[in-house]
Structures are given as C-alpha cells and as structure tokens.
Design an enzyme around this catalytic site. Structure first.
Site, PDB file in Angstrom:
ATOM      1  N   ASP A   1       0.868  -1.169   0.000  1.00 37.34           N
ATOM      2  CA  ASP A   1       0.000   0.000   0.000  1.00 37.34           C
ATOM      3  C   ASP A   1       0.919   1.238   0.000  1.00 37.34           C
ATOM      4  O   ASP A   1       2.130   1.124   0.217  1.00 37.34           O
ATOM      5  CB  ASP A   1      -0.845  -0.071   1.280  1.00 37.34           C
ATOM      6  CG  ASP A   1      -1.609   1.194   1.529  1.00 37.34           C
ATOM      7  OD1 ASP A   1      -2.358   1.610   0.637  1.00 37.34           O
ATOM      8  OD2 ASP A   1      -1.446   1.803   2.624  1.00 37.34           O
TER       9      ASP A   1
ATOM     10  N   ASP B   1      -0.177   5.172   0.977  1.00 29.82           N
ATOM     11  CA  ASP B   1      -0.407   6.153   2.049  1.00 29.82           C
ATOM     12  C   ASP B   1      -0.358   5.513   3.426  1.00 29.82           C
ATOM     13  O   ASP B   1      -1.078   4.547   3.694  1.00 29.82           O
ATOM     14  CB  ASP B   1      -1.780   6.823   1.871  1.00 29.82           C
ATOM     15  CG  ASP B   1      -1.823   7.725   0.654  1.00 29.82           C
ATOM     16  OD1 ASP B   1      -0.941   8.582   0.530  1.00 29.82           O
ATOM     17  OD2 ASP B   1      -2.745   7.550  -0.166  1.00 29.82           O
TER      18      ASP B   1
ATOM     19  N   GLU C   1     -13.530   5.462   8.574  1.00 34.61           N
ATOM     20  CA  GLU C   1     -12.500   4.542   8.045  1.00 34.61           C
ATOM     21  C   GLU C   1     -11.811   3.765   9.174  1.00 34.61           C
ATOM     22  O   GLU C   1     -11.571   2.568   9.049  1.00 34.61           O
ATOM     23  CB  GLU C   1     -11.446   5.344   7.241  1.00 34.61           C
ATOM     24  CG  GLU C   1     -10.319   4.477   6.713  1.00 34.61           C
ATOM     25  CD  GLU C   1      -9.178   5.267   6.055  1.00 34.61           C
ATOM     26  OE1 GLU C   1      -9.366   6.433   5.665  1.00 34.61           O
ATOM     27  OE2 GLU C   1      -8.086   4.685   5.934  1.00 34.61           O
TER      28      GLU C   1
ATOM     29  N   SER D   1      -2.503   1.441  -4.487  1.00 26.72           N
ATOM     30  CA  SER D   1      -2.975   2.537  -3.654  1.00 26.72           C
ATOM     31  C   SER D   1      -4.350   3.074  -4.039  1.00 26.72           C
ATOM     32  O   SER D   1      -4.652   3.271  -5.218  1.00 26.72           O
ATOM     33  CB  SER D   1      -1.967   3.693  -3.745  1.00 26.72           C
ATOM     34  OG  SER D   1      -2.486   4.846  -3.161  1.00 26.72           O
TER      35      SER D   1
END
Ligand code: C5P
Ligand code: MG
Length: 289
Positions: A38, A40, A85, A153
C-alpha cells in the site's frame, strides 16, 4: 532469526508461524518473491514530530491549486469519513458504501478545481509528504535484487508517482495500481480514469489486473505491506500463491484496533515510522543477513 522482530514496536499473534513462513520463503529463493505494498501511511509516514503527514489526497487538498471554499468542503469530508475509516466498531460491509461516497465526493470536488497537470510536481515538492525512514534501502534493495514491487494505492497515482520520483526511487521494478487523473488536451483535470480504487475494493482492483500477476507467475511468494484491513486483499490476484507474509502498520486508534490487526496481519508494527522491520525481512530473504 531477525533481531528487528524483537523491536518494541513489533507484535505477532503467532511468532512460530512467522518463522516458518520466513524459512519457507528463504528456501524458495528471492527470485520467487514479489512485494505488494500500500502507499499512504504504509510507505509514507503517518506523523513527523507530532504532526500528521499528508496522504496523496491531502497533498492536493492542502495545496494552492484548491480554492479556499473547496478546501473547506474537502476538510469537512475528511472530518466526516476518516473517523469512519478507522472505526473498529463498524464492519467493512457497513463502511464500504460510505468510503465510496467519500472518494466520489472528493474526486468530484477536485475535478471542479481545473487542476493543471504541470503543477502537480510543484505541489508535491512544496508538501510535507514523507516516505518512511529506511525508504532508500527498501527501494534500492528491491531494485538491486530485481524483485518486483507493486504499489497498490487508493490514493492518486499521479501524486504518488511524483512523490517517489522526487525521492529518486521510481525504479523500473516498481509498478503502480492507483487512481489516475484524466487530463484534457490543455492539461486540465477532467475526470479520474477507470474503475475507482477505494480502501475496500483492492481485491476487485487486483482481479482486474490479471496480466500483471500472470507476468509474475514465477513469483508465488509475497511480502505484503499495508496499514488498513482493506490492504489484506491486495495479493488476491497472485497466481498460485505459496507463502504470504503480511506486515501491517497500526498507526492510529491503536488500542481499539490492536486485536483485529493481530488477527489478520502476521506482523503488526505499532506507531513505527520506519521501514526497519520490512527491510530486515527483505535482507533476510535475499541472504544478506
Ligand atoms: O494508498 P492508500 O490505499 O493507503 O490510500 C488511501 C488513503 O487515502 C486512505 O487511508 C484515506 O484515509 C486517504 N484518503 C484521503 N482523502 C480522500 C480519500 C482517501 O486522505 N478523499
Ligand atoms: Mg494506506
């Protein structure tokens, strides 16, 4: 076996299993290895000197390319949806439509800003984006050993590429799956290309890219790096996977989320702003330790 696994930031549900997986991957050889990461908050820092570091989206959101009014709207979206999230009390099924809503609304707002392609590099240069400590060794080592690195990403591909280009590590072994901007002939942003990648559809994103994984079919061993539970499905497109070692950065809401991270990642790194553990694993797997 790997001294960094005794670092205070490291948690493991089953150290024995980690050891077995590592041994099996070492035996198979680094020419059977691929890395899927990933971007970020995994390859980039979560915080620096007590201040949050930006995601790809934040780099744009906070830049001079966005009007004050739009900045406020984007901030409001962040304040609404980021807590969702990272909410450990909601299921992925419950979060998924809300995440789609976040990405869709944010991309609509960005498209209204008539962003010019040629200014992206400037904006990245002026931003506070930072790759994690140890990034140079990470990228250099993978490149030197010709180990493919897929950066997968839900951020913005154009921004992400610029971050790694400016850091001097966008080598030929690096491939990116992300949300790319679509510019008109005048170089003005008019849309985002292709299927949206958000935090919880990386499996679908992987399955849309069968060609990539087909090319890497001689590499059934995977080192996976992520910071969200959505990142766990990034390797779902890999052909006849043999071993996968999952390393997860737990950056935020540590106590609430610790158990779920321990249940799904093999190695959990708590508030660890470095790539020391992934690097140690890579050195081990390439026989450098
Ligand atoms: O690279 P990665 O898949 O981690 O990118 C997704 C991250 O981007 C999410 O963790 C989310 O917090 C962030 N994001 C954001 N602004 C948006 C949408 C997502 O900062 N509008
Ligand atoms: Mg992330």
């Amino acid at each position: 076996m790997i001294s960094e696994l005794s670092n205070p930031s490291v948690l493991m549900r089953d150290p024995q299993k980690v050891e077995e997986t590592l041994q099996s991957m070492l035996k198979a050889g680094s020419n059977t290895l691929q890395v899927i990461s990933d971007f970020d908050m995994t390859l980039t820092r979560f915080a620096y000197k007590g201040k949050r570091c930006p995601t790809c989206h934040n780099i744009l959101d906070n830049s001079e390319l966005i009007s004050q009014e739009c900045k406020e709207k984007l901030k409001e979206l962040l304040n609404t949806y980021y807590p969702i999230e990272i909410d450990s009390l909601r299921s992925i099924d419950e979060k998924l439509p809300l995440m789609v809503e976040w990405w869709t609304k944010a991309h609509e707002l960005l498209v209204q800003q008539k962003i010019r392609k040629e200014l992206l590099a400037v904006v990245v240069r002026k931003s506070d984006a930072m790759l994690r400590e140890g990034f140079q060794l990470f990228f250099d080592h993978l490149n030197e050993h010709s180990i493919p690195l897929l950066i997968f990403s839900a951020g913005i591909g154009d921004i992400l590429e610029e971050v790694i280009r400016q850091a001097g590590v966008f080598y030929s072994n690096v491939k990116v799956f992300s949300n790319y901007m679509d510019f008109d002939e005048a170089g003005v942003l008019r849309a985002f290309k292709g299927e949206l990648i958000h935090i919880y559809n990386k499996r679908e994103g992987a399955l849309l890219n069968t060609g990539h994984f087909q090319e890497l079919r001689a590499r059934p061993n995977v080192l996976l790096l992520g910071d969200s539970l959505g990142d766990l499905t990034m390797a779902d497109g890999v052909h006849k996977i043999e071993n996968v070692l999952k390393i997860g950065f737990l950056n935020d809401k540590v106590e609430e989320r610790k158990q779920s991270y321990l249940d799904s990642y093999d190695i959990v790194l708590v508030n660890d702003e470095t790539l020391d553990v992934p690097n140690a694993v890579l050195l081990y797997l390439t026989g450098n330790k």
